[in-house]
Design a protein around this motif. Sequence first.
Motif, PDB file in Angstrom:
ATOM      1  N   CYS A  68       0.838  -1.205   0.000  1.00 54.24           N
ATOM      2  CA  CYS A  68       0.000   0.000   0.000  1.00 54.24           C
ATOM      3  C   CYS A  68       0.867   1.247   0.000  1.00 54.24           C
ATOM      4  O   CYS A  68       0.624   2.185  -0.769  1.00 54.24           O
ATOM      5  CB  CYS A  68      -0.903   0.019   1.236  1.00 54.24           C
ATOM      6  SG  CYS A  68      -2.314  -1.047   1.069  1.00 54.24           S
ATOM      7  N   ASN A 145      -1.524  -4.099  -8.568  1.00 52.04           N
ATOM      8  CA  ASN A 145      -2.282  -3.130  -7.777  1.00 52.04           C
ATOM      9  C   ASN A 145      -2.016  -1.666  -8.082  1.00 52.04           C
ATOM     10  O   ASN A 145      -2.815  -0.815  -7.719  1.00 52.04           O
ATOM     11  CB  ASN A 145      -2.032  -3.380  -6.290  1.00 52.04           C
ATOM     12  CG  ASN A 145      -2.647  -4.686  -5.846  1.00 52.04           C
ATOM     13  OD1 ASN A 145      -3.810  -4.933  -6.109  1.00 52.04           O
ATOM     14  ND2 ASN A 145      -1.855  -5.535  -5.215  1.00 52.04           N
ATOM     15  N   LEU A 195      -6.761   2.238  -1.707  1.00 50.78           N
ATOM     16  CA  LEU A 195      -5.747   1.565  -0.900  1.00 50.78           C
ATOM     17  C   LEU A 195      -6.347   0.430  -0.076  1.00 50.78           C
ATOM     18  O   LEU A 195      -5.691  -0.592   0.147  1.00 50.78           O
ATOM     19  CB  LEU A 195      -5.034   2.567   0.011  1.00 50.78           C
ATOM     20  CG  LEU A 195      -4.062   3.489  -0.717  1.00 50.78           C
ATOM     21  CD1 LEU A 195      -3.454   4.492   0.245  1.00 50.78           C
ATOM     22  CD2 LEU A 195      -2.949   2.690  -1.396  1.00 50.78           C
ATOM     23  N   VAL A 198      -6.423  -2.437  -2.344  1.00 45.83           N
ATOM     24  CA  VAL A 198      -5.075  -2.984  -2.517  1.00 45.83           C
ATOM     25  C   VAL A 198      -4.688  -3.820  -1.304  1.00 45.83           C
ATOM     26  O   VAL A 198      -4.205  -4.943  -1.425  1.00 45.83           O
ATOM     27  CB  VAL A 198      -4.061  -1.846  -2.739  1.00 45.83           C
ATOM     28  CG1 VAL A 198      -2.635  -2.373  -2.707  1.00 45.83           C
ATOM     29  CG2 VAL A 198      -4.331  -1.148  -4.056  1.00 45.83           C
ATOM     30  N   PHE A 199      -4.947  -3.247  -0.141  1.00 48.08           N
ATOM     31  CA  PHE A 199      -4.592  -3.959   1.089  1.00 48.08           C
ATOM     32  C   PHE A 199      -5.288  -5.318   1.148  1.00 48.08           C
ATOM     33  O   PHE A 199      -4.662  -6.339   1.409  1.00 48.08           O
ATOM     34  CB  PHE A 199      -4.982  -3.125   2.311  1.00 48.08           C
ATOM     35  CG  PHE A 199      -4.694  -3.812   3.618  1.00 48.08           C
ATOM     36  CD1 PHE A 199      -3.434  -3.755   4.178  1.00 48.08           C
ATOM     37  CD2 PHE A 199      -5.677  -4.546   4.261  1.00 48.08           C
ATOM     38  CE1 PHE A 199      -3.149  -4.411   5.367  1.00 48.08           C
ATOM     39  CE2 PHE A 199      -5.412  -5.206   5.451  1.00 48.08           C
ATOM     40  CZ  PHE A 199      -4.142  -5.133   5.996  1.00 48.08           C
TER      41      PHE A 199
END
Lengths: 535, 343
Positions: A68, A145, A195, A198-199
């Motif tokens: 991230c 990502n 984010l 993505v995480f």
Amino acid sequence: MLQKPLFQRLAVGLLPAGFLLVMLAAPVFRLLFEGGASALAGMVGALWQDDYLRWRIVWTFVQAVLTCVVALALGLPVAWVLARYEFSGRTLVLRLLMLPFVVPTLVAALGVLALWGPRGLISGWLGFHLQDTPWLLLYGNLFFNLCVVVRAGVDALAQVSASRVAAARTLGATPWRAFWRVEWPAIAPWLASALSLVFLYCFSGFGLALILGGQRFATVEVEIYTLVAHELKLAEAGALALCMMMLTGGVALLYALVEKRLAAPSRADVIALRRPATLRQGLAVAGAMLVLIVFCAAPLLAIVARAALAGPTAWAVLLEEETRLALGNTLRFSMTALALATVLGLTHALAARHSVWLRASAFLPFVVSPVTVAFGLLLLYPQWTASLPLLVAAYALLAYPFVAKSIGSALDSLPTHLEQAARTLGATPWRSFWRVTLPMIAPALRRGMAFAAATSLGEFAVTLFLSRPEWMTLTTLIYQRLGRPGAANLDGALVLACLLMALALAAFLLIETTQAKAIDNRTQRKINRKKAYHA
Amino acid sequence: MKQRLLSLVLTTSCAMLSWFVAPYALAEELRVLVHNSFSLPKPLLAQFEAQAGVKLSVIKGGDSGELLNKLILTRAQPIADVVFGIDNAQVAKAQAANVIEAYASAPPVRAGAPAVGNGVVAVDYSFVALNYDKAAFAKSGLPLPKTLEELTQPQYRDLLLVQNPATSSPGHVFLLATIAGLGETAAFDWWARMRANGVKVAKGWSEAYYTEFSKNGGTRPLVVSYATSPAAEVFYSKEKITESPTGVLFLKGGVFRQVEGVALIKGGGQHEAAARFIEFMRSPAVQEALQTSMWMFPAEPGTARAEVMRHAVEPASFDSLSSETIAEKDADWVSRWTKMVLK
């Protein structure tokens, strides 16, 4: 604010909520129940005692956070350049960005290793290779990502109010200060949303990173998969899945709270794109392109190059009957899944405006371990497990959060006065939605749809579900080829991957092109009007 | 444009709804659960459908370990009538879970023919063993290892590639091979020394073969694969070749015979058609076809071998474990292996 009774405002959420209940919550609880609820409580405590599992959980967490941070550090500047500067090929770059999503994991790994592996091109120049290092794992995470952050960043920056930035600059703020005080607060919710995705992807993912990083870097999802699919230790798997769900669910809820607090309606004056004029601006554009080439494009180019070098015999695979079947299925399944995902995502986002819990629940499909869902569905609906509707619903389940998140962010920054004006002028709620809200969230809807299309064209966890030979998609065909020894199989798989990428690119262009033009025209008109006004 | 888009979305979702509620045409249908490697020529399957008067509904359920677990989980309401892909390593587990119904009319096993046992009718078999990259060994000048023990020596450092027994069927079988050939204590001792000598673990066969094996761009010239893999290399080569680029090594403790079979699922229907399917899998046509579609050896003695299978040799001897021992100790072995090699 036009207040409606709560139940009426949430009514639109019945569809996605019901879908989540049937496709996700019920199967998971069924699996936990099968494992024995009493055993579960003890297991959760025991798990943390296990050094190995604790190391896995911590490592999984660390690599997700690290990804991230790096994705934000690299993605935000790139997004800023793409959102502010006009250059030839800009819109194409935005579409190409999503290709990493489509490529089957193993093929992506082949592309990455062709560059960074022991016999890779770049390793050859550098004199060392990255296989089996955490760096390659991080690279693999970024490959997938970075595009999520960049696309969200571009959309977010596009809705920053031009007059506010201009005002800040007029009052003497440096560009950096104007960014920090005006642009950053406006885009923060969008980035937080990206984010979080993505995480969650890195946290629960068990694809590329695993192949590239080696088995020592396996995430917890692999552990759950082993426990369920191979050892049938449902209680342990359930406990582990529950632990992860609490961790990731906590992140999702936290995010929903932050987003709801940060949500602020934006103003409908967009900053016009300009051509890079100075050397510094030109360098900025070049730098952004370089980042995208190194992290996103290079492995894909490596795949295309390897396929091109394979020669005409390998390309003959495109004429085979199997390929036609797979192509047809891929189109059919993706389109159906996309339609379903769009409806679910739109209704979910609309309902989520009024409820933090619904907001957080859009992440559920990413939070819950896919293997527990797959096996739970098998337990719950055995007679339906090998049916097409269930497969398509599974595709939609994994695709629709993209639509929901994308529209959610757009709805948050929607200027409220326009809809209110429409209502005051006598428009029905439906009509004001149709004529005011929908046109304004259309770009976000299209972006979400493009991501959803990418997920349905690609593979993700759908391979865990029961399948039938006649449902062969391009992705499964590629995996089938890579399941047998022989050079012709490898070449055929690479050629099919190229076909998949071409198909995906066509889909992205189809979904987003018209919108890009519409926006550009609108922007242009606005600029012209402003010019006329100032003159 | 927006209207067009939305109407498109609405129409498609309506079409899909009708798809959901469309009644399922349930003609006489035989549901066959198979592992992901199942593959037979289409005309053969069509021929069976015509002869048996049923529609074949093939369901792929993952690799063989996953397949059996799916069968066990759904035993209250079986998802198929007949299953193909239960092997000799899992048959006791299937027996214990009571998911298989013994097929009565199977003839007694002929001498020398492989068997699965417990009501599962053998269809094909293969050997999991080490494969090596001929070019890589020729280049390094290193002699081929003659025992597993040699692989723990410094000159063979960082050469061996195996699959994770927890996620891969050949990887799992190779672990069983070491235990069968060396004995449990010596086998785990060997794995511990192999860890020190740089054994590499990949997730599954495809990952190992296509990203790490030196023949395909990796660094490892020794990989766990099948005795039939060199034949497949010849069959799927780009140009016509007369010799396989890979070879197979039959080392003591490094060979395991996997016999796959077909069986009736307890609680499944269509018994008559299911029995015909079992006979169909043993018929000469299928026994000949499966050699180059699934890359296995035919279990029926006297079946003609495909021409390319002369590149696939069978070992003179190998060790085995009883299915009961495997069922009892398997989970422990795998977690012990994980602790020893990965943690």
